[in-house]
Design a protein around this motif. Structure first.
Motif, PDB file in Angstrom:
ATOM      1  N   ASP A 198       0.888   9.009  10.401  1.00 50.58           N
ATOM      2  CA  ASP A 198       0.958   9.588   9.061  1.00 50.58           C
ATOM      3  C   ASP A 198       1.780   8.734   8.100  1.00 50.58           C
ATOM      4  OD1 ASP A 198      -0.501  11.988   9.764  1.00 50.58           O
ATOM      5  OD2 ASP A 198       1.280  12.577  10.880  1.00 50.58           O
ATOM      6  N   ILE A 199       2.542   7.770   8.648  1.00 49.17           N
ATOM      7  CA  ILE A 199       3.385   6.913   7.803  1.00 49.17           C
ATOM      8  C   ILE A 199       3.134   5.464   8.229  1.00 49.17           C
ATOM      9  CG2 ILE A 199       5.727   6.540   6.928  1.00 49.17           C
ATOM     10  CD1 ILE A 199       6.455   9.295   7.948  1.00 49.17           C
ATOM     11  N   PRO A 200       2.067   4.831   7.729  1.00 52.48           N
ATOM     12  CA  PRO A 200       1.651   3.520   8.225  1.00 52.48           C
ATOM     13  C   PRO A 200       2.718   2.432   8.118  1.00 52.48           C
ATOM     14  CG  PRO A 200      -0.085   4.508   6.915  1.00 52.48           C
ATOM     15  CD  PRO A 200       1.126   5.372   6.741  1.00 52.48           C
ATOM     16  N   GLY A 202       9.116  12.082   4.777  1.00 52.99           N
ATOM     17  CA  GLY A 202       8.197  13.188   5.012  1.00 52.99           C
ATOM     18  C   GLY A 202       7.771  13.426   6.435  1.00 52.99           C
ATOM     19  N   PHE A 203       8.453  12.840   7.400  1.00 48.15           N
ATOM     20  CA  PHE A 203       8.069  13.086   8.794  1.00 48.15           C
ATOM     21  C   PHE A 203       8.393  14.525   9.178  1.00 48.15           C
ATOM     22  CE2 PHE A 203       8.908  13.128  13.378  1.00 48.15           C
ATOM     23  CZ  PHE A 203       7.713  12.595  13.840  1.00 48.15           C
ATOM     24  N   LYS A 204       7.459  15.198   9.841  1.00 47.73           N
ATOM     25  CA  LYS A 204       7.628  16.571  10.276  1.00 47.73           C
ATOM     26  C   LYS A 204       7.376  16.671  11.775  1.00 47.73           C
ATOM     27  CE  LYS A 204       6.062  18.349   5.790  1.00 47.73           C
ATOM     28  NZ  LYS A 204       5.053  19.189   5.083  1.00 47.73           N
ATOM     29  N   PRO A 205       7.840  17.742  12.414  1.00 49.26           N
ATOM     30  CA  PRO A 205       7.687  17.873  13.871  1.00 49.26           C
ATOM     31  C   PRO A 205       6.253  17.767  14.364  1.00 49.26           C
ATOM     32  CG  PRO A 205       9.269  19.485  13.066  1.00 49.26           C
ATOM     33  CD  PRO A 205       8.664  18.828  11.857  1.00 49.26           C
ATOM     34  N   ASP A 206       5.276  18.205  13.560  1.00 51.32           N
ATOM     35  CA  ASP A 206       3.895  18.153  14.009  1.00 51.32           C
ATOM     36  C   ASP A 206       3.174  16.891  13.544  1.00 51.32           C
ATOM     37  OD1 ASP A 206       4.037  18.889  11.371  1.00 51.32           O
ATOM     38  OD2 ASP A 206       2.301  20.238  11.432  1.00 51.32           O
ATOM     39  N   VAL A 211      -5.220  -0.216   5.488  1.00 50.39           N
ATOM     40  CA  VAL A 211      -4.077   0.482   6.082  1.00 50.39           C
ATOM     41  C   VAL A 211      -3.979   0.152   7.565  1.00 50.39           C
ATOM     42  CG1 VAL A 211      -3.186   2.746   6.740  1.00 50.39           C
ATOM     43  CG2 VAL A 211      -3.947   2.337   4.398  1.00 50.39           C
ATOM     44  N   ASP A 212      -5.107   0.170   8.267  1.00 55.25           N
ATOM     45  CA  ASP A 212      -5.103  -0.160   9.692  1.00 55.25           C
ATOM     46  C   ASP A 212      -4.694  -1.606   9.915  1.00 55.25           C
ATOM     47  OD1 ASP A 212      -5.943   2.386  10.306  1.00 55.25           O
ATOM     48  OD2 ASP A 212      -8.070   1.854  10.399  1.00 55.25           O
ATOM     49  N   PHE A 213      -5.192  -2.508   9.054  1.00 51.60           N
ATOM     50  CA  PHE A 213      -4.826  -3.913   9.198  1.00 51.60           C
ATOM     51  C   PHE A 213      -3.334  -4.111   8.957  1.00 51.60           C
ATOM     52  CE2 PHE A 213      -4.282  -8.307   7.897  1.00 51.60           C
ATOM     53  CZ  PHE A 213      -5.054  -8.982   8.836  1.00 51.60           C
ATOM     54  N   GLY A 214      -2.790  -3.428   7.954  1.00 49.75           N
ATOM     55  CA  GLY A 214      -1.363  -3.540   7.686  1.00 49.75           C
ATOM     56  C   GLY A 214      -0.514  -2.975   8.800  1.00 49.75           C
ATOM     57  N   ALA A 215      -0.989  -1.895   9.422  1.00 51.62           N
ATOM     58  CA  ALA A 215      -0.197  -1.244  10.474  1.00 51.62           C
ATOM     59  C   ALA A 215      -0.188  -2.049  11.766  1.00 51.62           C
ATOM     60  CB  ALA A 215      -0.729   0.162  10.728  1.00 51.62           C
ATOM     61  N   PHE A 216      -1.310  -2.700  12.095  1.00 52.94           N
ATOM     62  CA  PHE A 216      -1.424  -3.323  13.417  1.00 52.94           C
ATOM     63  C   PHE A 216      -1.709  -4.821  13.373  1.00 52.94           C
ATOM     64  CE2 PHE A 216      -2.965   1.093  13.706  1.00 52.94           C
ATOM     65  CZ  PHE A 216      -1.972   1.608  14.522  1.00 52.94           C
ATOM     66  N   GLY A 217      -1.938  -5.369  12.180  1.00 57.28           N
ATOM     67  CA  GLY A 217      -2.265  -6.787  12.097  1.00 57.28           C
ATOM     68  C   GLY A 217      -1.160  -7.692  12.601  1.00 57.28           C
ATOM     69  N   ALA A 218       0.090  -7.332  12.345  1.00 55.58           N
ATOM     70  CA  ALA A 218       1.201  -8.168  12.799  1.00 55.58           C
ATOM     71  C   ALA A 218       1.250  -8.223  14.330  1.00 55.58           C
ATOM     72  CB  ALA A 218       2.523  -7.640  12.242  1.00 55.58           C
ATOM     73  N   CYS A 219       0.873  -7.125  14.985  1.00 51.45           N
ATOM     74  CA  CYS A 219       0.858  -7.111  16.451  1.00 51.45           C
ATOM     75  C   CYS A 219      -0.212  -8.065  16.975  1.00 51.45           C
ATOM     76  CB  CYS A 219       0.601  -5.700  16.958  1.00 51.45           C
ATOM     77  SG  CYS A 219       1.838  -4.497  16.464  1.00 51.45           S
ATOM     78  N   LEU A 237       0.822  -1.208   0.000  1.00 56.39           N
ATOM     79  CA  LEU A 237       0.000   0.000   0.000  1.00 56.39           C
ATOM     80  C   LEU A 237       0.856   1.258   0.000  1.00 56.39           C
ATOM     81  CD1 LEU A 237      -2.716  -1.102   2.589  1.00 56.39           C
ATOM     82  CD2 LEU A 237      -3.056  -0.805   0.134  1.00 56.39           C
ATOM     83  N   GLU A 238       1.962   1.212   0.728  1.00 58.25           N
ATOM     84  CA  GLU A 238       2.836   2.382   0.836  1.00 58.25           C
ATOM     85  C   GLU A 238       3.499   2.704  -0.493  1.00 58.25           C
ATOM     86  OE1 GLU A 238       4.828   5.459   3.041  1.00 58.25           O
ATOM     87  OE2 GLU A 238       3.224   4.101   3.661  1.00 58.25           O
ATOM     88  N   THR A 239       3.928   1.671  -1.212  1.00 49.15           N
ATOM     89  CA  THR A 239       4.644   1.882  -2.471  1.00 49.15           C
ATOM     90  C   THR A 239       3.707   2.108  -3.650  1.00 49.15           C
ATOM     91  OG1 THR A 239       4.737  -0.523  -2.823  1.00 49.15           O
ATOM     92  CG2 THR A 239       6.604   0.503  -1.689  1.00 49.15           C
ATOM     93  N   GLY A 240       2.419   1.871  -3.445  1.00 46.77           N
ATOM     94  CA  GLY A 240       1.467   2.053  -4.541  1.00 46.77           C
ATOM     95  C   GLY A 240       1.319   0.846  -5.428  1.00 46.77           C
ATOM     96  N   TRP A 241       1.998  -0.254  -5.118  1.00 46.80           N
ATOM     97  CA  TRP A 241       1.846  -1.471  -5.911  1.00 46.80           C
ATOM     98  C   TRP A 241       0.460  -2.075  -5.744  1.00 46.80           C
ATOM     99  CZ3 TRP A 241       7.104  -4.474  -5.077  1.00 46.80           C
ATOM    100  CH2 TRP A 241       8.126  -3.725  -5.674  1.00 46.80           C
ATOM    101  N   LEU A 242      -0.208  -1.744  -4.645  1.00 49.13           N
ATOM    102  CA  LEU A 242      -1.580  -2.182  -4.418  1.00 49.13           C
ATOM    103  C   LEU A 242      -2.421  -0.942  -4.144  1.00 49.13           C
ATOM    104  CD1 LEU A 242      -3.693  -4.425  -3.940  1.00 49.13           C
ATOM    105  CD2 LEU A 242      -2.992  -4.431  -1.533  1.00 49.13           C
ATOM    106  N   SER A 243      -3.440  -0.740  -4.931  1.00 55.78           N
ATOM    107  CA  SER A 243      -4.321   0.409  -4.735  1.00 55.78           C
ATOM    108  C   SER A 243      -5.763  -0.078  -4.700  1.00 55.78           C
ATOM    109  CB  SER A 243      -4.133   1.445  -5.846  1.00 55.78           C
ATOM    110  OG  SER A 243      -4.424   0.876  -7.106  1.00 55.78           O
ATOM    111  N   VAL A 244      -6.562   0.589  -3.897  1.00 55.25           N
ATOM    112  CA  VAL A 244      -7.967   0.232  -3.728  1.00 55.25           C
ATOM    113  C   VAL A 244      -8.810   1.445  -4.097  1.00 55.25           C
ATOM    114  CG1 VAL A 244      -9.719  -0.588  -2.119  1.00 55.25           C
ATOM    115  CG2 VAL A 244      -7.345  -1.351  -1.870  1.00 55.25           C
TER     116      VAL A 244
END
Length: 259
Positions: free
Chosen positions: A124-126, A115-119, A68-76, A51-58
């Motif tokens: 923002d970066i799954p 692209g990480f910024k102080p705020d 995105v949520d499943f990818g970010a936390f599913g492994a946990c 999803l991050e690289t754009g190889w899979l788009s929905v």
């Protein structure tokens, strides 16, 4: 309290959606875990990378958000299942402490170079969040002790930990709205001349505001927390701090270990 209250109340609802999907998919995930443990555990991270690289788009943003949520936390989630199944215990003892920090650092590196910024934060970066969360949970499960009761230095916090464990979902879902309400009410105090002229430092301090947030959150726990007991098929309780017939320590300890 301001026009943004509804939006702020909706912010934590992603958690309910993600949690529901994890619960619904758990029987299938458990079968896959037993058949192919590590490919299953790592599959959410692979999904996040695609999803991050754009190889899979929905095409639908609602489905994309859920993925995105499943990818970010599913492994946990899968790591917790693997821990219960004894899969993690079969790994060499040196392996997890050796690789988990490396994976976590890769996640932080990706965050800082994309692209990480102080705020901003990891939300923002799954993909970075998926790596960092996986590494952290893997290491914590490796270090997690098995206690029949809390160690002596922690026993003073037993009842508080039991309460937080029993009302974790309620606190998470309502705390955002409590912050909005507290901030709005606190801002109105600037309209009181006596306070504005004599104690502006108090109005500028975040500590009294934090206290108000906690008071409101406690009110939400008292009003709505019993729903968690009903959902878990327990007898509804108003203030479940683990104390039951003078055996609060044992009950709170068990509650702390199992969540």
């Amino acid at each position: 309290i301001g026009p943004e209250w509804a939006e702020q109340m909706a912010v934590p609802l992603w958690y309910i959606r993600a949690y529901l999907w994890f619960v619904l998919l758990s029987p299938l995930l458990l079968k896959a875990l037993r058949a192919l443990p590590w490919p299953t555990i790592l599959s959410p991270i692979a999904l996040s990378a695609l999803l991050e690289t754009g190889w899979l788009s929905v095409p639908s943003w609602r489905i994309d958000s859920a993925l995105v949520d499943f990818g970010a936390f599913g492994a946990c989630w899968l790591l917790g299942m693997a821990h219960q199944e004894g899969i993690l215990q079969r790994l060499p003892r040196y392996l997890v402490p050796s690789i988990a920090p490396v994976i976590g650092c890769v996640g932080l590196w990706y965050m800082l170079t994309h692209g990480f910024k102080p705020d901003h934060d990891l939300d923002d970066i799954p993909f970075a969040q998926s790596l960092w969360s996986f590494a952290t949970v893997l290491l914590l499960l490796h270090l997690s002790p098995s206690w029949s009761q809390w160690p002596r230095p922690l026993r003073r916090w037993d009842r508080l930990i039991a309460l937080f464990n029993s009302r974790a979902v309620t606190i998470y879902l309502w705390h955002n709205l409590c912050i909005v309400v507290a901030q709005s009410l606190w801002d109105h105090l600037w309209n009181v001349p006596l306070l504005e002229q004599n104690v502006p430092w108090l109005l500028e301090s975040s500590w009294p505001l934090l206290a108000v947030v906690w008071v409101l959150t406690v009110g939400c726990v008292l009003c709505f927390g019993w729903v968690e007991d009903v959902a878990a098929k327990r007898k509804p309780r108003l203030w479940p701090n683990g104390r039951r017939g003078g055996r609060g320590g044992a009950e709170g300890g068990r509650s702390g270990r199992h969540r």
